[in-house]
Design a protein around this motif. Structure first.
Motif, PDB file in Angstrom:
ATOM      1  N   GLU A 857       0.819  -1.205   0.000  1.00  0.00           N
ATOM      2  CA  GLU A 857       0.000   0.000   0.000  1.00  0.00           C
ATOM      3  C   GLU A 857       0.857   1.260   0.000  1.00  0.00           C
ATOM      4  OE1 GLU A 857      -2.260  -0.772   3.391  1.00  0.00           O
ATOM      5  OE2 GLU A 857      -3.615  -2.198   2.434  1.00  0.00           O
ATOM      6  N   SER A 860       2.198   1.800  -3.451  1.00  0.00           N
ATOM      7  CA  SER A 860       1.212   2.308  -4.406  1.00  0.00           C
ATOM      8  C   SER A 860       0.902   3.785  -4.199  1.00  0.00           C
ATOM      9  CB  SER A 860      -0.084   1.489  -4.296  1.00  0.00           C
ATOM     10  OG  SER A 860      -0.649   1.658  -3.013  1.00  0.00           O
ATOM     11  N   GLU A 862      -0.971   5.122  -1.850  1.00  0.00           N
ATOM     12  CA  GLU A 862      -2.277   5.399  -1.269  1.00  0.00           C
ATOM     13  C   GLU A 862      -2.141   5.733   0.205  1.00  0.00           C
ATOM     14  OE1 GLU A 862      -4.801   2.117  -1.940  1.00  0.00           O
ATOM     15  OE2 GLU A 862      -4.928   2.380  -4.104  1.00  0.00           O
ATOM     16  N   SER A 866      -7.252   5.743   2.889  1.00  0.00           N
ATOM     17  CA  SER A 866      -7.908   5.569   1.610  1.00  0.00           C
ATOM     18  C   SER A 866      -8.943   4.452   1.712  1.00  0.00           C
ATOM     19  CB  SER A 866      -6.879   5.243   0.525  1.00  0.00           C
ATOM     20  OG  SER A 866      -6.244   4.011   0.802  1.00  0.00           O
ATOM     21  N   GLU A 867      -9.856   4.446   0.760  1.00  0.00           N
ATOM     22  CA  GLU A 867     -10.949   3.472   0.806  1.00  0.00           C
ATOM     23  C   GLU A 867     -10.438   2.051   0.654  1.00  0.00           C
ATOM     24  OE1 GLU A 867     -15.261   2.692  -1.411  1.00  0.00           O
ATOM     25  OE2 GLU A 867     -13.985   4.385  -1.959  1.00  0.00           O
ATOM     26  N   SER A 868      -9.464   1.830  -0.231  1.00  0.00           N
ATOM     27  CA  SER A 868      -8.931   0.478  -0.424  1.00  0.00           C
ATOM     28  C   SER A 868      -8.211  -0.020   0.826  1.00  0.00           C
ATOM     29  CB  SER A 868      -7.976   0.467  -1.626  1.00  0.00           C
ATOM     30  OG  SER A 868      -6.887   1.355  -1.401  1.00  0.00           O
ATOM     31  N   HIS A 869      -7.477   0.867   1.481  1.00  0.00           N
ATOM     32  CA  HIS A 869      -6.787   0.469   2.712  1.00  0.00           C
ATOM     33  C   HIS A 869      -7.793   0.102   3.801  1.00  0.00           C
ATOM     34  CE1 HIS A 869      -3.685   0.512   5.864  1.00  0.00           C
ATOM     35  NE2 HIS A 869      -4.581   1.159   6.600  1.00  0.00           N
ATOM     36  N   GLU A 871     -10.914  -0.944   3.390  1.00  0.00           N
ATOM     37  CA  GLU A 871     -11.579  -2.197   3.031  1.00  0.00           C
ATOM     38  C   GLU A 871     -10.678  -3.401   3.290  1.00  0.00           C
ATOM     39  OE1 GLU A 871     -12.823  -1.844  -0.967  1.00  0.00           O
ATOM     40  OE2 GLU A 871     -14.479  -0.466  -0.539  1.00  0.00           O
ATOM     41  N   GLY A 872      -9.399  -3.270   2.940  1.00  0.00           N
ATOM     42  CA  GLY A 872      -8.478  -4.375   3.209  1.00  0.00           C
ATOM     43  C   GLY A 872      -8.342  -4.653   4.698  1.00  0.00           C
ATOM     44  N   ARG A 875     -11.406  -6.538   5.900  1.00  0.00           N
ATOM     45  CA  ARG A 875     -11.376  -7.962   5.547  1.00  0.00           C
ATOM     46  C   ARG A 875     -10.453  -8.735   6.482  1.00  0.00           C
ATOM     47  NH1 ARG A 875     -10.858  -5.936   0.247  1.00  0.00           N
ATOM     48  NH2 ARG A 875      -8.652  -6.555   0.273  1.00  0.00           N
TER      49      ARG A 875
END
Length: 1230
Positions: A857, A860, A862, A866-869, A871-872, A875
């Motif tokens: 991450e 990348s 980000e 961030s939204e992807s971080h 969400e990960g 999970r």
């Protein structure tokens, strides 16, 4: 004869600013004045306008921010001197003969007599003998301070106020630091209210004559001024409250006299304007004489108010005690509201402006509330223009106050400013309030919603500026949509609606207007696409708010609610009925218009959950139901997104409710959908199993079909369609060949999982058929094997889905399956074997506790938020929670938790709450095994570090992290030592064995490889009881002798062993007694705290807080020395004051190890020094208090210690001696 101006009041007002100064006033000889609290920012409106501060060095001190010098001793006059008077009587009254008798205090405390009656009785006494009456009032104030000393008639006649206060201070020898105003019980709160009421009624009853007698008010103000300057907090607090209430009452009297004066002036002017023939000369002279009398009375009262303000308020509004400062600000606000002509000036307003910067919540809160009382009037707000311009920046910034209740009141204040002085707030000022409608605090969000509505969303305001043909509600919704779009928080419509519900609820419940706006077809009048999406979200949020009355997720209610009342339930039912009638005709049209847009169709389908679906039948609206079901089926066929499919499945589930009269129509649509999807799936799976490969279009079609089936399977029982076999064949094909695409494999796993759960739910609980049990057990076993194989799949989505499903299945079919009368399901129980447990733990290590995610991450670019971080992280938290549930419910062995516990410190920011809850739950299962698991976690980390860096690890950063983790673990043993005793002993015993398990190596100084582990083990030593430390030390020596380690005889012993030995050494009481006594804020204390934080002497850390069994109880009982009287509570500064509030009362509570000698001849000096040591070491333990408090919430509350009978005490000692048995460590007494 009109009353004369009191010379003594003038003397008091001048001397209080000059001789008394801005300090705390009279203090005992040899003491210094207390330091003030943090000085407010010097935002002076007009430094030269200081009529209220004349004779005071307040502004100079505030600008210099310097410390005050030493105060003069009490022998000098620090308070206004009271001129001695000749006694008016011979002192033969009952009160004079018995000054300790004070019925006034007991009457106010009991609250059984009306205050007016008490004051009238007191006035009768005062009129007969004013010295006796005044003494009764003085002693009432002294008793209200918590002091049992009295002021006698001889003291009153022969001593000055400063001398009287000094004698009372010396006699203030109460056992407790509490006093009436500091107590919060119901009776003492009632006493405080009665105390304040008595002062007000006293002035009210005396306002026409007695307050002008040049004795009562002069002497009372002089006494209160002296008491308010005392270093004894009880005196200062009580006298300040009395002086402020007295000032408030005088302000009311001054206002009344001022009104009488104005009426007299009008009468005089009216009479004077008459002609010479009609003018009454005698009446004019009488009015003129009355005006002079009223003027003199007003001047007299103003002198009294000036004396109180300069003698008490100017010094006490900066007092070190927050309660005193808050009292001053509260009463100042009352003065400004009541008597604006005198107090609503910049010279008084500046005190509120300065105190807005106070560090304490209650002081800032009173300042804001005082300003609310001023800005609520448009006339008063007009006089605050200079103040508003000067302190507006501070008021706007306080909307982000760390205390939510202060921020709420600040937003309410800005709303009042917006209503009564709108031009004072610019758009930049208001823009800082708007985002607060999205905060989690309900009260703050609602206050911000009122401000937003008044500033931006009020349609009447918009219509006044620009007339429109649309109705007010349409204007409101267009303004609301513009704000919602500009705020760029489109996923938080529920929070915006909840914030506006209190002020704009009727407009938000206008569902007809919202549906008409959404159905407009004219491009010129219609809404843009983003506005339509936002309005749909607002429509759904308002429907939910009206029918359920619950705040959105993450936002608690503004006040504690125990349940919904019948009235609220009826209102919600009425709103549900009205919503249904409004939207039943419009919903099919809305779905038809937006069915192609998943983002709009999903929330529209959600509205069905808030309908009263029975109205479809009772209102003969079956036609609309058919239209809705047709649109729902069309949405499922068009879309494959997870959100819209889940919304459709929930809506269909609501329409298939068997309690509905028309549920058959929903069942028909569900069966039709299932038939279409299953037939298509069978055709596609046959092609996949027969063909060698599929193109992208075929793969997409099959994945979409399986996703629709899996989402429907989650809410509806589709087991009659027999989906287990084809999905299991897909999984087997994927395991064997790896040719099944991941987007097909993930929903296939979900379908098999739901099939097993639905089949389990269909089984009868009492006597299920054995054939069904065997069939289901075979399916569960085969599916678990397939999921175990999928844990090593290449695709991360497949791996995570397999882990989640596997952990859920193991939990459902675990040991708890046979509980609650379900013993017949025992054949279905599934326990994971060692290989599966190892694979689950390895998956956790590779995909949860792994730094690869963060490195990728960061690479990348980000940000962490961030939204992807996020969400990960979510999970991974789900994966960890699934594994921890298996441990808590005894599916996995408790030792498997070591793979989780060892990452507690390193990943505390991401998973700390989950691991902490797992630690608390597993401790309740088996304390012994739980302690071994903690030890195993540390041993695993130690072994890994030795393999990576070799034997020289003591200076490595990773080794210090292991020690820090051990320290965190040790905090879990802090409370309930006897309950944790065996577990803690096993930790030390097995830890010593681990440290010495390696054989001696070659070389001149052989050392075990794991010996540094003893330093890790030393973090647990402060939790040991004193006798156990000796046992562990003996066991350590025994291990050294058995292993033939030359540890004890070596000239240069091993450092790790010495650290552990020192942590087990008993405390040296003599050293603490002989040490010089240091003040709480001394440098010696700071050095000790710093050393404690560096853990250079961790063996003594927190050991003073451990409750020790009373093995010997003769130390205190054998001493016949009388206890020293407790000195009064004095303030030496804000730091020492806060530290004192954290300290427990001395001599109260359980005895602590090492603080009382077992000899009966213990000296008082040693006892005092030990108590001081206890107080200082208690402050050094703040770092661990949070975790200890959380642990205490999991355990039972400790019972207060009672005084034991000698026979009971001997029995308790014998029981505790039996507990301290050396055989538990394998050590026999020689």
């Amino acid at each position: 004869m009109p009353p004369r101006r009191s010379a003594r009041i003038q003397s008091a007002s001048s001397s209080s600013g000059s001789s008394a100064g801005p300090g705390t006033g009279s203090s005992p000889a040899g003491t210094q004045s207390e330091p003030r609290s943090g000085s407010p920012a010097p935002d002076s409106l007009d430094p030269s306008s200081g009529d209220a501060d004349s004779g005071s060095d307040f502004e100079d001190t505030l600008r210099k921010h310097g410390k005050r010098g030493a105060r003069a001793v009490l022998g000098r006059a620090l308070v206004p001197k009271r001129p001695r008077r000749e006694p008016s009587t011979d002192g033969s009254s009952p009160a004079a003969k018995n000054p300790e008798q004070n019925n006034l205090f007991e009457a106010v405390r009991s609250a059984k007599t009306a205050t007016e009656t008490l004051v009238d009785d007191w006035l009768e006494t005062y009129k007969r003998d004013r010295e006796t009456g005044f003494l009764e009032l003085v002693n009432f104030v002294i008793r209200s301070c918590g002091c049992r000393g009295v002021v006698t008639l001889e003291m009153f006649r022969n001593l000055q106020n400063s001398e009287i206060i000094q004698q009372l201070t010396e006699k203030f020898d109460e056992d407790s630091a509490e006093y009436p105003l500091s107590l919060s019980t119901r009776s003492w709160r009632r006493f405080r209210a009665g105390f304040c009421e008595l002062v007000a009624v006293l002035v009210q009853r005396c306002q026409y004559s007695i307050i002008y007698d040049e004795f009562l008010m002069d002497a009372l103000i002089s006494l209160l001024t002296g008491l308010s300057d005392s270093q004894v907090r009880a005196f200062r607090h009580t006298s300040t409250l009395a002086a402020m209430k007295l000032m408030t009452a005088l302000v009311n009297v001054a206002l009344s006299v001022s009104l009488h004066k104005e009426n007299n002036q009008r009468q005089y002017e009216a009479e004077r304007s008459k002609g010479p023939g009609r003018r009454a000369t005698e009446k004019l002279e009488a009015l003129l004489e009355k005006r002079r009398e009223l003027q003199e009375q007003l001047e007299e009262i103003e002198n009294m108010m000036n004396a109180v303000f300069k003698g008490v308020f100017v010094h006490r509004y900066r007092d070190v005690v927050p309660e005193i400062r808050a009292i001053c600000m509260e009463e100042l606000g009352k003065w400004m509201r009541s008597y604006a002509a005198s107090f609503l000036t910049d010279s008084y307003l500046k005190y509120i402006g300065w105190t807005l910067h106070d560090k304490q919540r209650e002081v800032r809160l009173q300042c804001v509330k005082a300003l609310q009382g001023l800005y609520c009037s448009r006339d008063a707000a007009a006089h605050l223009e200079l103040f508003t311009n000067r302190f507006k920046t501070r008021m706007v910034s306080m909307v982000l106050d760390k205390e939510p209740d202060v921020a709420v009141e600040v937003v309410k204040l800005l709303t009042l400013i917006l209503q009564n002085a709108e031009e004072a707030l610019t758009e930049d000022d208001c823009s800082g309030v708007y985002p607060l409608v999205y905060v989690s605090n309900r009260a703050l969000a609602a206050a911000a919603g009122r401000f937003l509505y008044g500033r931006v969303l009020d349609p009447r305001r918009e219509a006044a500026e620009e007339p429109s043909r649309d109705g007010e509600n349409k204007i409101f919704f267009r303004l609301l949509l513009d704000f919602f779009i500009e705020s760029e928080l489109h996923e938080h419509a529920a929070y915006l609606v909840d914030s506006l519900w209190d002020c704009a609820g009727p407009r938000l419940r206008d569902w007809e207007t919202m549906s008409s706006l959404l159905l407009e077809k004219t491009p010129a009048e219609g809404l843009a696409d983003e506005h339509e999406k936002a309005l749909v979200e607002i429509l759904v949020a308002s429907a939910r708010q009206a029918t359920e009355g619950l705040p959105p997720a993450g936002r608690g209610p503004g006040k504690k609610v125990t349940g919904t009342s019948a009235r609220e339930r009826k209102a919600q039912a009425d709103e549900r009925t009205r919503l249904t009638h409004c939207l039943i005709p419009a919903l099919p049209q809305l779905l038809a218009k937006f069915s192609a847009d998943a983002e709009k169709a999903a929330p529209l389908l959600e509205i069905l959950q808030y309908f009263d679906l029975g109205i479809y039948c009772t209102g003969r609206l079956e036609k609309h139901l058919e239209l809705v079901l047709g649109q729902l089926q069309e949405v499922v066929e068009k879309h494959s997104g997870q959100a819209v499919l889940e919304a459709a499945a929930r809506a269909l589930y609501a329409l298939c409710n068997p309690e509905l009269a028309l549920h058959g129509r929903g069942d028909l649509v569900r069966s039709r959908l299932a038939d279409q999807l299953v037939d298509k799936f069978h055709q596609e799976v046959t092609e996949l199993l027969q063909a060698s490969s599929l193109d992208d279009e075929e793969v997409y079609s099959m994945a979409a079909t399986l996703k629709r089936i899996s989402v429907l399977f989650n809410a509806h029982d589709l087991t009659p369609w027999q989906l287990f076999e084809p999905c299991a064949q897909l999984l087997q094909r994927a395991v064997d060949t790896g040719e099944v695409p991941p987007q097909v494999l993930v929903p296939a796993v979900a379908c098999v999982h739901f099939h097993i759960l639905w089949e389990l739910s269909r089984l009868p609980g009492d006597a299920p058929p054995q054939g069904q049990l065997r069939s289901l057990k075979s399916k569960v076993t085969s599916f678990c094997s397939l999921c175990q194989s999928c844990l090593s799949d290449v695709d991360p989505g497949v791996r995570e889905q397999a882990f989640v499903v596997l952990s859920d299945l193991l939990l459902v079919f675990g040991p708890q399956l046979t509980r609650d009368g379900r013993e017949a399901l025992e054949p279905l129980a599934v326990l994971p074997d060692a290989g599966l447990q190892s694979q689950l733990a390895g998956f956790l290590m590779d995909h949860v506790f792994n730094h690869v995610f963060s490195h990728e991450e960061l690479a990348s670019g980000e940000p962490e938020d961030s939204e992807s971080h996020i969400e990960g992280l979510h999970r991974r938290r789900v994966l960890l929670a699934g594994f921890c549930k298996l441990i808590i419910y005894n599916v996995l062995e408790l030792s498997a938790a070591s793979d989780v516990f060892k990452h507690y410190a390193k990943f505390y920011g991401d998973y700390g709450d989950i691991i902490k809850e797992t630690l608390n739950c597993t401790r309740q299962i088996n304390r012994q095994e739980w302690a071994r698991t903690l030890l195993l976690s540390l041993q695993q980390l130690m072994t890994e570090l030795l393999l990576q860096q070799g034997p020289e690890i003591r200076a490595a950063a990773a080794f210090l992290e292991i020690r820090d983790l051990a320290r965190r673990f040790s905090l879990l043993f802090s409370l309930h030592q006897l309950r944790n005793r065996l577990a803690l002993l096993s930790v030390h015993k097995e830890g010593i064995q681990f440290a010495f398990q390696e054989p001696p190596g070659p070389g001149p100084e052989p050392q075990p490889l794991n010996l540094p582990f003893l330093e890790v083990l030393s973090e647990f030593s402060p939790r040991l009881l004193q006798p156990d430390k000796a046992l562990i030390l003996a066991y350590l020596d025994k291990m050294c002798r058995e292993q033939r380690w030359p540890a004890a005889a070596a000239d240069d012993p091993w450092p790790s062993l010495e650290v552990y030995r020192s942590s087990l050494q008993p405390q040296d009481d003599a050293s603490s007694v002989s040490a010089p006594r240091q003040p709480p804020g001394s440098a010696a204390k700071r050095r000790r705290l710093d050393a404690s934080s560096e853990r250079t002497d961790s063996s003594l850390q927190l050991s003073s807080r451990l409750a020790s069994p009373a093995l010997t109880s003769t130390a205190l009982r054998g001493s016949h020395q009388a206890p020293r009287p407790r000195p009064p509570r004095r303030d030496r500064g804000s730091d020492s004051d806060s530290a004192r509030r954290r300290q427990p009362p001395l001599g109260v509570g359980p005895r602590l190890p090492g603080f009382f000698s077992r000899s009966s001849s213990v000296s008082r000096q040693g006892s005092r020094t030990d108590r001081l040591s206890l107080m200082e070491e208690e402050e050094a333990t703040e770092e661990e208090e949070a975790m200890i408090e959380e642990e205490s919430s999991e355990e039972e509350a400790p019972q207060p210690r009672r005084a034991l009978h000698p026979q009971q005490l001997r029995q308790q000692q014998q029981q505790l001696r039996d507990l301290f048995d050396s055989t538990i460590l394998g050590i026999e007494d020689a």
